[in-house]
Write a protein that holds these residues in place. Structure first.
Motif, PDB file in Angstrom:
ATOM      1  N   GLY A   1     -15.603  -4.578  10.764  1.00  0.00           N
ATOM      2  CA  GLY A   1     -16.678  -5.382  11.307  1.00  0.00           C
ATOM      3  C   GLY A   1     -16.160  -6.586  12.055  1.00  0.00           C
ATOM      4  N   ASP A   2     -17.056  -7.254  12.752  1.00  0.00           N
ATOM      5  CA  ASP A   2     -16.738  -8.481  13.472  1.00  0.00           C
ATOM      6  C   ASP A   2     -17.922  -9.432  13.347  1.00  0.00           C
ATOM      7  N   VAL A   3     -17.612 -10.708  13.254  1.00  0.00           N
ATOM      8  CA  VAL A   3     -18.619 -11.754  13.341  1.00  0.00           C
ATOM      9  C   VAL A   3     -18.254 -12.639  14.529  1.00  0.00           C
ATOM     10  N   VAL A   4     -19.232 -12.950  15.354  1.00  0.00           N
ATOM     11  CA  VAL A   4     -19.027 -13.836  16.512  1.00  0.00           C
ATOM     12  C   VAL A   4     -19.893 -15.077  16.341  1.00  0.00           C
ATOM     13  N   ARG A   5     -19.288 -16.225  16.611  1.00  0.00           N
ATOM     14  CA  ARG A   5     -20.031 -17.487  16.637  1.00  0.00           C
ATOM     15  C   ARG A   5     -19.725 -18.210  17.932  1.00  0.00           C
ATOM     16  N   LEU A   6     -20.761 -18.638  18.628  1.00  0.00           N
ATOM     17  CA  LEU A   6     -20.626 -19.314  19.908  1.00  0.00           C
ATOM     18  C   LEU A   6     -21.330 -20.654  19.867  1.00  0.00           C
TER      19      LEU A   6
ATOM     20  N   THR B   1     -11.569 -22.584  11.247  1.00  0.00           N
ATOM     21  CA  THR B   1     -12.832 -23.299  11.116  1.00  0.00           C
ATOM     22  C   THR B   1     -13.557 -23.441  12.450  1.00  0.00           C
ATOM     23  N   ASP B   2     -12.958 -22.989  13.516  1.00  0.00           N
ATOM     24  CA  ASP B   2     -13.599 -23.088  14.830  1.00  0.00           C
ATOM     25  C   ASP B   2     -14.792 -22.143  14.852  1.00  0.00           C
ATOM     26  N   ILE B   3     -15.869 -22.549  15.540  1.00  0.00           N
ATOM     27  CA  ILE B   3     -17.050 -21.686  15.582  1.00  0.00           C
ATOM     28  C   ILE B   3     -17.163 -20.920  16.894  1.00  0.00           C
TER      29      ILE B   3
ATOM     30  N   GLU C   1     -17.950 -18.182   6.571  1.00  0.00           N
ATOM     31  CA  GLU C   1     -19.057 -18.392   5.638  1.00  0.00           C
ATOM     32  C   GLU C   1     -20.022 -17.217   5.663  1.00  0.00           C
ATOM     33  N   ILE C   2     -20.285 -16.692   6.850  1.00  0.00           N
ATOM     34  CA  ILE C   2     -21.189 -15.549   6.972  1.00  0.00           C
ATOM     35  C   ILE C   2     -20.631 -14.350   6.219  1.00  0.00           C
ATOM     36  N   ILE C   3     -19.351 -14.054   6.442  1.00  0.00           N
ATOM     37  CA  ILE C   3     -18.735 -12.902   5.794  1.00  0.00           C
ATOM     38  C   ILE C   3     -18.732 -13.081   4.276  1.00  0.00           C
ATOM     39  N   TYR C   4     -18.419 -14.282   3.811  1.00  0.00           N
ATOM     40  CA  TYR C   4     -18.373 -14.517   2.366  1.00  0.00           C
ATOM     41  C   TYR C   4     -19.760 -14.383   1.742  1.00  0.00           C
ATOM     42  N   ARG C   5     -20.771 -14.965   2.381  1.00  0.00           N
ATOM     43  CA  ARG C   5     -22.121 -14.891   1.822  1.00  0.00           C
ATOM     44  C   ARG C   5     -22.610 -13.460   1.694  1.00  0.00           C
ATOM     45  N   LEU C   6     -22.270 -12.625   2.675  1.00  0.00           N
ATOM     46  CA  LEU C   6     -22.757 -11.248   2.672  1.00  0.00           C
ATOM     47  C   LEU C   6     -21.935 -10.338   1.765  1.00  0.00           C
ATOM     48  N   TYR C   7     -20.632 -10.476   1.782  1.00  0.00           N
ATOM     49  CA  TYR C   7     -19.768  -9.454   1.199  1.00  0.00           C
ATOM     50  C   TYR C   7     -18.801 -10.001   0.154  1.00  0.00           C
TER      51      TYR C   7
ATOM     52  N   THR D   1     -25.706 -21.031  12.617  1.00  0.00           N
ATOM     53  CA  THR D   1     -25.274 -22.328  12.068  1.00  0.00           C
ATOM     54  C   THR D   1     -24.052 -22.252  11.165  1.00  0.00           C
ATOM     55  N   LEU D   2     -23.817 -21.118  10.524  1.00  0.00           N
ATOM     56  CA  LEU D   2     -22.669 -21.007   9.640  1.00  0.00           C
ATOM     57  C   LEU D   2     -21.430 -20.574  10.412  1.00  0.00           C
ATOM     58  N   THR D   3     -20.248 -20.886   9.877  1.00  0.00           N
ATOM     59  CA  THR D   3     -19.014 -20.387  10.469  1.00  0.00           C
ATOM     60  C   THR D   3     -18.890 -18.892  10.183  1.00  0.00           C
ATOM     61  N   ALA D   4     -18.029 -18.228  10.909  1.00  0.00           N
ATOM     62  CA  ALA D   4     -17.835 -16.787  10.718  1.00  0.00           C
ATOM     63  C   ALA D   4     -17.392 -16.480   9.293  1.00  0.00           C
TER      64      ALA D   4
END
Length: 322
Positions: A32-37, A15-17, A245-251, A240-243
């Motif tokens: 793929g990769d998602v980065v959140r900072l 859950t860390d962003i 959440e982003i992956i789930y929303r898209l794919y 604003t979303l966690t990594a």
């Protein structure tokens, strides 16, 4: 056929962003990769009074460096550097770096010597406006630097093919590595995020199957579908979303598998020893003159983290006595 995304069993990490989250489309050549900072980015941009547009550009650059290092198998560092080729540009240069341990840092130099320049920066609010200070499309220079702990460093020159950083980097990946790549970057000067998706080369066996139309498991429309899905992600979602959440929303209709995420944090590699090396390169007489001019003591400060290293004449003598 769908499969829920498998995420880390460690809630404190998943859950860390401040993370890079890798994912794969199962039974396909897609990764793929998602980065959140968030905290790591905030710690970076508070080191200097950056204009809003540069804060956002550095956020995109930090995200991009954190994404790209996941595409190379090295123990070392990857940095992205922007260098203006126009003496009238308000942005001199900018760089962002990420190492294999997820340590990030960034720095930029800009002109704000008079009211006109300051007002120009005050009128800019986006990363693309800061990016445009490199000059027109085709002007300015972009570099990707890879510095492995073992072996020779590598520098790639990125063509200034588009008016934003993400599209330039995606174009570079496709041209240099011959790998179709999608990159989206976003930063709101408080948080930053991005996504990178690549279609890796098929194996010889997979290629033969497709060509002979005997494909029982390869989804040849997958890349077209992923391009469409990835293009729908909004900048505010990336920031604003966690990594997960982003992956789930898209794919969420794809067979996505995600291993343990990599934590990202701000850090610096400066040290007193590196300052001493710089002093040795300048020379003892010149350093003693500098020390004399500044009242017997001078300071060297790190632009990345703000750490200050102080030296006096005795310190200089000790350095050159070794």
């Amino acid at each position: 056929m769908t499969q829920d995304m498998q995420t880390s069993n460690n809630p404190a990490v998943s859950t860390d962003i401040d993370v890079r989250q890798r994912f794969f489309i199962q039974d396909s050549p897609v990764r793929g990769d998602v980065v959140r900072l968030s905290r790591s980015y905030a710690n970076t941009i508070t080191q200097k009074p950056y204009p809003e547009a540069i804060k956002r550009l550095l956020g995109e650059m930090l995200t991009a460096a954190s994404l790209l290092i996941g595409t190379v198998k090295i123990d070392g560092r990857l940095s992205i550097q922007l260098q203006s080729s126009d003496s009238n540009s308000l942005l001199n240069w900018a760089m962002a770096e990420c190492d294999q341990n997820g340590i990030i840092r960034a720095l930029a130099s800009w002109k704000s010597d008079n009211d006109e320049q300051s007002q120009a920066w005050n009128s800019m609010t986006t990363a693309n406006e800061a990016f445009s200070e490199l000059g027109a499309t085709g002007a300015g220079v972009l570099f990707i630097n890879i510095q492995p702990e073992q072996g020779e460093p590598y520098q790639g020159i990125v063509e200034r093919s588009h008016d934003n950083l993400a599209d330039c980097l995606a174009h570079y990946q496709k041209q240099s590595a011959q790998i179709p790549t999608l990159i989206n970057l976003a930063s709101d000067a408080l948080q930053a995020g991005g996504i990178l998706v690549q279609m890796l080369p098929r194996t010889v066996e997979e290629t033969v199957e497709v060509e002979q139309n005997q494909d029982a498991g390869i989804d040849d429309d997958l890349w077209t579908r992923l391009k469409m899905l990835t293009s729908t992600v909004k900048a505010e979602e990336l920031t604003t979303l966690t990594a997960s959440e982003i992956i789930y929303r898209l794919y969420n209709q794809e067979n996505v598998v995600a291993p343990e995420p990599t934590a990202l944090e701000f850090g610096c590699t400066c040290s007193r020893e590196k300052c001493e090396t710089a002093i040795l390169q300048i020379g003892q007489d010149e350093m003693l003159d500098i020390c004399e001019e500044q009242g017997g003591q001078f300071e060297m400060d790190c632009g990345f983290c703000g750490e200050i290293y102080r030296f006096d004449k005795d310190n200089i003598a000790e350095i050159f006595a070794h």
